[in-house]
Design an enzyme around this catalytic site. Structure first.
Site, PDB file in Angstrom:
ATOM      1  N   LYS A 160      -0.472 144.320 -16.259  1.00 46.83           N
ATOM      2  CA  LYS A 160       0.675 143.249 -15.843  1.00 46.83           C
ATOM      3  C   LYS A 160       1.127 143.278 -14.644  1.00 46.83           C
ATOM      4  CE  LYS A 160       2.676 142.642 -20.439  1.00 46.83           C
ATOM      5  NZ  LYS A 160       3.858 142.962 -21.463  1.00 46.83           N
ATOM      6  N   LYS A 186      -9.432 141.616 -25.776  1.00 53.72           N
ATOM      7  CA  LYS A 186      -8.633 141.503 -27.084  1.00 53.72           C
ATOM      8  C   LYS A 186      -8.076 139.863 -27.070  1.00 53.72           C
ATOM      9  CE  LYS A 186      -4.131 142.693 -25.984  1.00 53.72           C
ATOM     10  NZ  LYS A 186      -2.844 143.374 -25.900  1.00 53.72           N
ATOM     11  N   LYS A 224      -2.340 135.645 -26.724  1.00 52.13           N
ATOM     12  CA  LYS A 224      -1.724 134.701 -26.620  1.00 52.13           C
ATOM     13  C   LYS A 224      -1.783 134.000 -25.265  1.00 52.13           C
ATOM     14  CE  LYS A 224       2.113 136.975 -28.366  1.00 52.13           C
ATOM     15  NZ  LYS A 224       3.354 137.322 -29.378  1.00 52.13           N
TER      16      LYS A 224
END
Ligand code: TYM
Length: 346
Positions: free
Chosen positions: A127, A208, A211
């Site tokens: 992130k 993976k 969202k």
């Protein structure tokens, strides 16, 4: 003979039956990865254990977000949990920010958490790399809040997908360091993984399902035609493997579809597994069977979800009630933690 008087020592109150805790961020639609990796286990575990499931809004705000949309996202996440089978009579379903003890405990745990360990967290590094406007302290401290979430309830069973295992190992370390410094307080939590703990992106099975990657996921509330379209478009191989191929060596896309098949159409799994090793498999056929199984499994969830989001007041009432129940436990733990840390008299 005179009895020796000992000072009363605060005793750790360990729950008599194991407790379950897990959380989900209200950041967009809940997808098949969340369901297979986490939610499905929650629904099972709530039958057996005292369970706490949390919509972690304070975690969701550690990346840029739209404040005007947050309440709606929380409502949707709660509705998806309920629609998937979380039973508010059995489980405590609540919103993290409704129980302020989470942030208080987080601050206290910060004092026994080495910064170096936080900097080594994979999700933090990912992130931080993606962040365009500098890295905020909230992102670094994210796993400390996650540790507070679980430890506040003295939960030991933490059903999650594989991507959360590192965070759970960290929370064990934090708990151990706290116990060593201030006295035995927290039982050590453990990650509980199920089959499908890592569902891959349909459009890029080396990553993976997430969202934040459009095209990678099937939402839990997706309509049937979209489900069929997405499964049909899932990446596999150009043709069947050579005869004698082993399923363990299948490409990530094929392996991912087999995992989903095993969860949603277990009766069809052996037939396709055999066709794979025979080299006679047709992926289009596998996809068709899988798509229909998904349509069937998700239809009732979608229906319940629709009904729930059309009655937001009912869902909010339920969440408020959940927060009241959660707070009873959270407050008791905080009393103990404050005493141990010398923030209150004995
Ligand atoms: P979140 O919101 O990203 O995901 C919720 C749960 O879904 C699992 N998951 C997956 N499982 C299999 N395959 C996938 N592709 C996939 N994508 C997501 C996640 O592993 C997770 O279990 N930090 C947590 C939320 C959290 C939490 C907690 C979890 C906050 N406090 C305390 C457990 C205990 C998170 O971001 O989950």
């Amino acid at each position: 003979m005179e009895r020796v008087r000992t000072q009363p020592q605060p005793q750790a109150t360990v729950p008599a039956v194991p407790r379950v805790f897990s959380g989900i961020q209200p950041t967009g639609l809940i997808h098949l990865g969340n369901y297979v990796g986490a939610l499905r286990q929650w629904v099972e575990l709530q039958r057996q254990y005292e369970s706490y499931f949390c919509i972690v809004d304070l975690h969701a705000i550690t990346v840029p977000y739209e404040p005007a949309e947050l309440q709606q996202r929380i409502l949707e996440a709660a509705a998806a949990n309920l629609a998937a089978g979380i039973d508010p009579e059995r489980s405590v379903l609540f919103v993290q920010s409704h129980v302020p003890e989470h942030t208080e405990l987080m601050w206290l745990l910060n004092t026994v958490t080495p910064v170096g360990q936080l900097e080594r967290m994979t999700q933090y590094k990912e992130k931080a790399r993606r962040s365009k406007h500098g890295v905020m302290a909230g992102l670094l401290n994210y796993p400390v809040l996650q540790a507070a979430d679980v430890l506040l309830y003295k939960a030991t069973l933490v059903p999650v997908g594989e991507d959360q295992v590192q965070h759970i190992e960290l929370m064990r370390d934090i708990a151990e360091r706290f116990n060593k410094t201030f006295g035995e307080t927290f039982p050590l939590p453990e990650a509980r993984l199920s089959k499908g703990a890592r569902i891959m992106a349909l459009n890029d099975p080396t990553k993976k399902m997430s969202k934040s990657v459009p095209g990678s996921y099937i939402a839990l509330t997706e309509d049937p035609d979209e489900i069929r379209r997405k499964v049909r478009a899932a990446v596999t191989d150009p043709g069947p493997p050579a005869q004698g191929a082993r399923l363990e060596d299948a490409s990530p896309g094929v392996a991912n579809l087999f995992t989903l098949l095993e969860v949603f159409a277990p009766e069809a799994y052996p037939r396709f597994a055999e066709a794979y090793t025979d080299g006679t498999i047709r992926y289009s056929e596998l996809k068709q069977v899988l798509a229909e199984a998904l349509v069937e499994a998700l239809a009732p969830i979608r229906e319940r979800y629709r009904r729930l989001v059309s009655r937001p007041d009912q869902v909010w009432d339920l969440l408020r009630h959940g927060a009241e129940r959660a707070r009873m436990v959270a407050q008791a733990t905080m009393e103990e933690v404050r005493r141990r840390m010398g923030l209150r008299g004995a």
